[in-house]
Design an enzyme around this catalytic site. Structure first.
Site, mmCIF file in Angstrom:
data_model
loop_
_atom_site.group_PDB
_atom_site.id
_atom_site.type_symbol
_atom_site.label_atom_id
_atom_site.label_comp_id
_atom_site.label_asym_id
_atom_site.label_seq_id
_atom_site.Cartn_x
_atom_site.Cartn_y
_atom_site.Cartn_z
ATOM 1 N N SER A 39 -94.033 -41.256 -8.822
ATOM 2 C CA SER A 39 -95.241 -41.896 -8.284
ATOM 3 C C SER A 39 -95.013 -43.337 -7.828
ATOM 4 C CB SER A 39 -96.378 -41.815 -9.305
ATOM 5 O OG SER A 39 -96.686 -40.461 -9.583
ATOM 6 N N GLU B 162 -86.061 -40.001 -13.400
ATOM 7 C CA GLU B 162 -87.379 -39.518 -12.967
ATOM 8 C C GLU B 162 -88.089 -38.861 -14.144
ATOM 9 O OE1 GLU B 162 -87.578 -38.959 -8.495
ATOM 10 O OE2 GLU B 162 -86.812 -37.096 -9.292
ATOM 11 N N ASN C 256 -87.792 -38.286 -0.578
ATOM 12 C CA ASN C 256 -87.603 -36.836 -0.757
ATOM 13 C C ASN C 256 -88.846 -36.145 -0.200
ATOM 14 O OD1 ASN C 256 -87.323 -34.221 -1.689
ATOM 15 N ND2 ASN C 256 -87.657 -34.742 -3.850
ATOM 16 N N TRP C 257 -88.661 -35.467 0.932
ATOM 17 C CA TRP C 257 -89.808 -34.836 1.590
ATOM 18 C C TRP C 257 -90.165 -33.480 0.988
ATOM 19 C CZ3 TRP C 257 -88.792 -36.016 7.539
ATOM 20 C CH2 TRP C 257 -89.057 -37.376 7.765
ATOM 21 N N LYS C 258 -89.377 -33.032 0.022
ATOM 22 C CA LYS C 258 -89.652 -31.742 -0.656
ATOM 23 C C LYS C 258 -89.938 -30.659 0.394
ATOM 24 C CE LYS C 258 -91.480 -34.360 -4.484
ATOM 25 N NZ LYS C 258 -92.072 -34.288 -5.808
ATOM 26 N N HIS D 77 -82.916 -32.117 -9.280
ATOM 27 C CA HIS D 77 -84.308 -32.589 -9.301
ATOM 28 C C HIS D 77 -85.091 -31.756 -10.318
ATOM 29 C CE1 HIS D 77 -88.388 -33.450 -8.015
ATOM 30 N NE2 HIS D 77 -87.913 -34.519 -7.403
ATOM 31 N N GLU E 46 -87.895 -30.454 -10.259
ATOM 32 C CA GLU E 46 -88.568 -29.258 -9.716
ATOM 33 C C GLU E 46 -87.582 -28.109 -9.578
ATOM 34 O OE1 GLU E 46 -90.277 -31.194 -6.297
ATOM 35 O OE2 GLU E 46 -91.632 -32.295 -7.631
ATOM 36 N N GLY F 193 -95.310 -36.896 -9.114
ATOM 37 C CA GLY F 193 -96.445 -36.301 -8.411
ATOM 38 C C GLY F 193 -97.741 -36.350 -9.199
HETATM 39 C C1 PEP Z 1 -89.710 -37.027 -6.462
HETATM 40 O O1 PEP Z 1 -89.942 -36.042 -5.806
HETATM 41 O O2 PEP Z 1 -88.542 -37.264 -6.766
HETATM 42 C C2 PEP Z 1 -90.821 -37.894 -6.882
HETATM 43 C C3 PEP Z 1 -90.546 -38.916 -7.634
HETATM 44 O O3 PEP Z 1 -92.092 -37.570 -6.435
HETATM 45 P P1 PEP Z 1 -93.393 -38.527 -6.426
HETATM 46 O O4 PEP Z 1 -92.945 -39.839 -5.844
HETATM 47 O O5 PEP Z 1 -94.369 -37.816 -5.567
HETATM 48 O O6 PEP Z 1 -93.836 -38.682 -7.843
#
Ligand code: PEP
Length: 253
Positions: free
Chosen positions: A215, A169, A11-13, A97, A99, A175
């Site tokens: 992460s 998640e 996931n490049w956000k 997600h 976010e 993050g």
């Molecule tokens: C994500 O964006 O779904 C995620 C798990 O981010 P990160 O790997 O940076 O924690």
């Protein structure tokens, strides 16, 4: 036990200009040409989906979106629909997600509508669920996940959910550099599989991929993937570099 095909999804956000996205996907396609035993997906920002999908072409890299809107078309400024995603070569879509829930007002109800749109258009939905740090500390993890799954999947039959991917998640691990231990991930993934079994039967529970996000890095992926109920990873930060993402895809198997 069902033989589930692993999925590593990036996931490049809101990172990478269009040319950066093109450069990165070219590198990923080149480095991962030989990988045929697992599914690989990249979700770039909307504006780069078309060019990234063109480059990925018939390769083993599938393309996904980070979000969608549930209507087919209309006066919904700034939104993107499922048929639009399909038209540029998207096969997956990330829904709910944390976010989006945290910053854009997404609720279990809107998540459910987005799930409906994805399923109607035969996109593979990656439904994200997870508890906050506070909820984990107050031992509410399972009740929070139970609610997110039941509401997110409300009204669907097991036939509707054949392509479903669940992404666990934990918000406290996204993050932050904090990863759930592999045992913590396994415990929750097991719980989610039993929840699917209770609501949709054993066949769906055994065939549904439950992936972990939070992460994930090259140095923790092996341990996570060794768990019985961890079927892959949703990778944020570490998917931005082709080198790191490819190391994760090449986890020990
Ligand atoms: C994500 O964006 O779904 C995620 C798990 O981010 P990160 O790997 O940076 O924690």
């Amino acid at each position: 036990m069902e033989n589930r095909r692993s999925l590593i999804a990036g996931n490049w956000k809101m990172f990478k200009t269009s040319s950066d996205a093109i450069d990165t996907v070219k590198e990923i396609v080149r480095r991962l040409k030989q990988v045929i035993d697992i599914d690989i997906m990249i979700a770039p920002p909307f504006i780069s989906i078309s060019s990234v999908a063109y480059i990925a072409g018939q390769s083993n890299i599938a393309i996904g979106a980070q979000n969608l809107f549930w209507e087919k078309e209309g006066a919904y400024t700034g939104e993107i629909s499922a048929p639009m995603l399909l038209s540029v070569g998207c096969r997956y879509v990330i829904i709910g997600h944390s976010e989006r829930r945290q910053y854009f007002g997404e609720t279990d109800e809107t998540v459910n509508k987005k799930m409906r749109a994805a399923i109607n258009y035969d996109l593979t939905p990656i439904l994200c669920i997870g508890e906050s740090e506070k909820e984990r500390e107050s031992k509410d993890t399972f009740s929070v996940l139970d609610k997110q799954v039941k509401k997110g999947l409300k009204g669907f039959s097991k036939e509707n959910l054949k392509k479903l991917v669940l992404a666990y998640e934990p918000i406290w691990a996204i993050g932050t550099g904090k990863t759930a231990t592999s045992n913590q991930a396994q415990e929750v993934h097991r719980f989610l599989r039993l929840l699917l079994e209770k609501n949709f039967g054993n066949m769906l529970a055994e065939s549904t991929r439950i992936i972990y996000g939070g992460s994930v890095k090259p140095d923790n992926i092996n341990e996570l993937m060794a768990m019985d109920d961890v079927d892959g990873a949703l990778v944020g930060g570490a998917s931005l570099s082709a080198e790191t993402f490819c190391k994760i895809v090449n986890f020990k198997r």
